[in-house]
Design a protein around this motif. Structure first.
Motif, PDB file in Angstrom:
ATOM      1  N   CYS A 121      -7.661   6.190 -12.877  1.00  0.00           N
ATOM      2  CA  CYS A 121      -7.465   4.834 -12.365  1.00  0.00           C
ATOM      3  C   CYS A 121      -8.590   3.844 -12.631  1.00  0.00           C
ATOM      4  O   CYS A 121      -8.367   2.639 -12.473  1.00  0.00           O
ATOM      5  CB  CYS A 121      -7.223   4.887 -10.861  1.00  0.00           C
ATOM      6  N   ALA A 176      -7.717   1.184 -15.148  1.00  0.00           N
ATOM      7  CA  ALA A 176      -6.577   0.411 -14.661  1.00  0.00           C
ATOM      8  C   ALA A 176      -6.984  -0.534 -13.527  1.00  0.00           C
ATOM      9  O   ALA A 176      -6.484  -1.657 -13.445  1.00  0.00           O
ATOM     10  CB  ALA A 176      -5.461   1.348 -14.200  1.00  0.00           C
ATOM     11  N   TYR A 211       2.671  -4.166 -12.535  1.00  0.00           N
ATOM     12  CA  TYR A 211       2.952  -2.877 -13.178  1.00  0.00           C
ATOM     13  C   TYR A 211       1.706  -1.985 -13.186  1.00  0.00           C
ATOM     14  O   TYR A 211       1.794  -0.780 -12.944  1.00  0.00           O
ATOM     15  CB  TYR A 211       3.464  -3.073 -14.617  1.00  0.00           C
ATOM     16  N   ILE A 212       0.568  -2.597 -13.442  1.00  0.00           N
ATOM     17  CA  ILE A 212      -0.671  -1.826 -13.438  1.00  0.00           C
ATOM     18  C   ILE A 212      -0.981  -1.348 -12.023  1.00  0.00           C
ATOM     19  O   ILE A 212      -1.410  -0.203 -11.825  1.00  0.00           O
ATOM     20  CB  ILE A 212      -1.825  -2.662 -14.028  1.00  0.00           C
ATOM     21  N   ARG A 229       1.208  -0.699  -9.729  1.00  0.00           N
ATOM     22  CA  ARG A 229       2.147   0.401  -9.454  1.00  0.00           C
ATOM     23  C   ARG A 229       1.666   1.699 -10.097  1.00  0.00           C
ATOM     24  O   ARG A 229       1.815   2.784  -9.522  1.00  0.00           O
ATOM     25  CB  ARG A 229       3.539   0.047  -9.949  1.00  0.00           C
ATOM     26  N   TYR A 230       1.094   1.595 -11.288  1.00  0.00           N
ATOM     27  CA  TYR A 230       0.541   2.788 -11.933  1.00  0.00           C
ATOM     28  C   TYR A 230      -0.577   3.384 -11.078  1.00  0.00           C
ATOM     29  O   TYR A 230      -0.645   4.611 -10.895  1.00  0.00           O
ATOM     30  CB  TYR A 230       0.014   2.467 -13.340  1.00  0.00           C
ATOM     31  N   TRP A 239       0.929   5.120  -8.182  1.00  0.00           N
ATOM     32  CA  TRP A 239       1.598   6.335  -8.636  1.00  0.00           C
ATOM     33  C   TRP A 239       0.575   7.440  -8.918  1.00  0.00           C
ATOM     34  O   TRP A 239       0.731   8.583  -8.473  1.00  0.00           O
ATOM     35  CB  TRP A 239       2.426   6.046  -9.889  1.00  0.00           C
ATOM     36  N   ALA A 240      -0.491   7.110  -9.661  1.00  0.00           N
ATOM     37  CA  ALA A 240      -1.512   8.106 -10.009  1.00  0.00           C
ATOM     38  C   ALA A 240      -2.227   8.615  -8.755  1.00  0.00           C
ATOM     39  O   ALA A 240      -2.468   9.817  -8.616  1.00  0.00           O
ATOM     40  CB  ALA A 240      -2.517   7.512 -10.992  1.00  0.00           C
TER      41      ALA A 240
END
Length: 184
Positions: free
Chosen positions: A107, A110, A141-142, A144-145, A148-149
């Motif tokens: 992360c 990101a 979107y980033i 959300r990544y 998620w991670a």
């Protein structure tokens, strides 16, 4: 210091910044966010350059190596903060994530990108709203990544040491003693 043509001493600079914050409000020292912020900065100052040199020392001296070096800089910083922030997290939150370095690897780039794009989307919204909205969606979107991670890593069983279990505290102290011993 550079403005006054004096030698810059980073520990003194960090201590001065802390004094400026604490002078009007000494109770701010109890703030977890203040403690974690200054502990993170102390970790970066103590270990950041050495970790970066360790991560990038064998990279080729071409464009690819320089690009990889720029990607590894936030990763080195993420690892540099751990020695000082992990004990604070154990005290304040009651647990330690054993996989926090994995989360940092997944992360850190990101998060930097998300912050930069977030600021850019705000600026673009002031100039031309549809363009700012597009940048905001990309930022989402980033983000959300990142969620998620983080969720993926936190779902791994037995990846947390809870400090309420009495045997974990001596174990953590022992690990720190070993690392300090290895350092010297």
């Amino acid at each position: 210091a550079p403005v006054l043509r004096r030698e810059n001493d980073t520990p003194t600079t960090l201590a001065f910044a802390l004094a400026v914050i604490l002078l009007p409000n000494p109770r701010a020292a109890a703030s977890v966010s203040l403690q974690l912020s200054f502990a993170a900065m102390a970790g970066i100052l103590c270990f950041g350059e050495r970790l970066y040199a360790l991560f990038t020392g064998s990279l080729p001296r071409n464009r690819f190596g320089r690009l990889l070096g720029k990607i590894l800089a936030p990763v080195a910083s993420s690892f540099a903060v751990l020695p000082f922030t992990l004990p604070l997290m154990a005290v304040h939150f009651g647990y330690l994530s054993l996989l926090s370095p994995v989360t940092s690897l997944l992360c850190s780039l990101a998060i930097s990108l998300c912050f930069c794009l977030g600021y850019l989307s705000c600026l673009l919204t002031l100039l031309f709203a549809p363009l700012g909205q597009w940048a905001g969606q990309l930022t989402a979107y980033i983000a959300r990544y990142i969620l998620w991670a983080s969720g993926l890593v936190s779902a791994v069983p037995h990846s947390v040491l809870y400090m309420e279990l009495g045997w974990n505290i001596p174990w953590v102290i022992g690990v720190y003693a070993l690392f300090i011993g290895m350092h010297f």
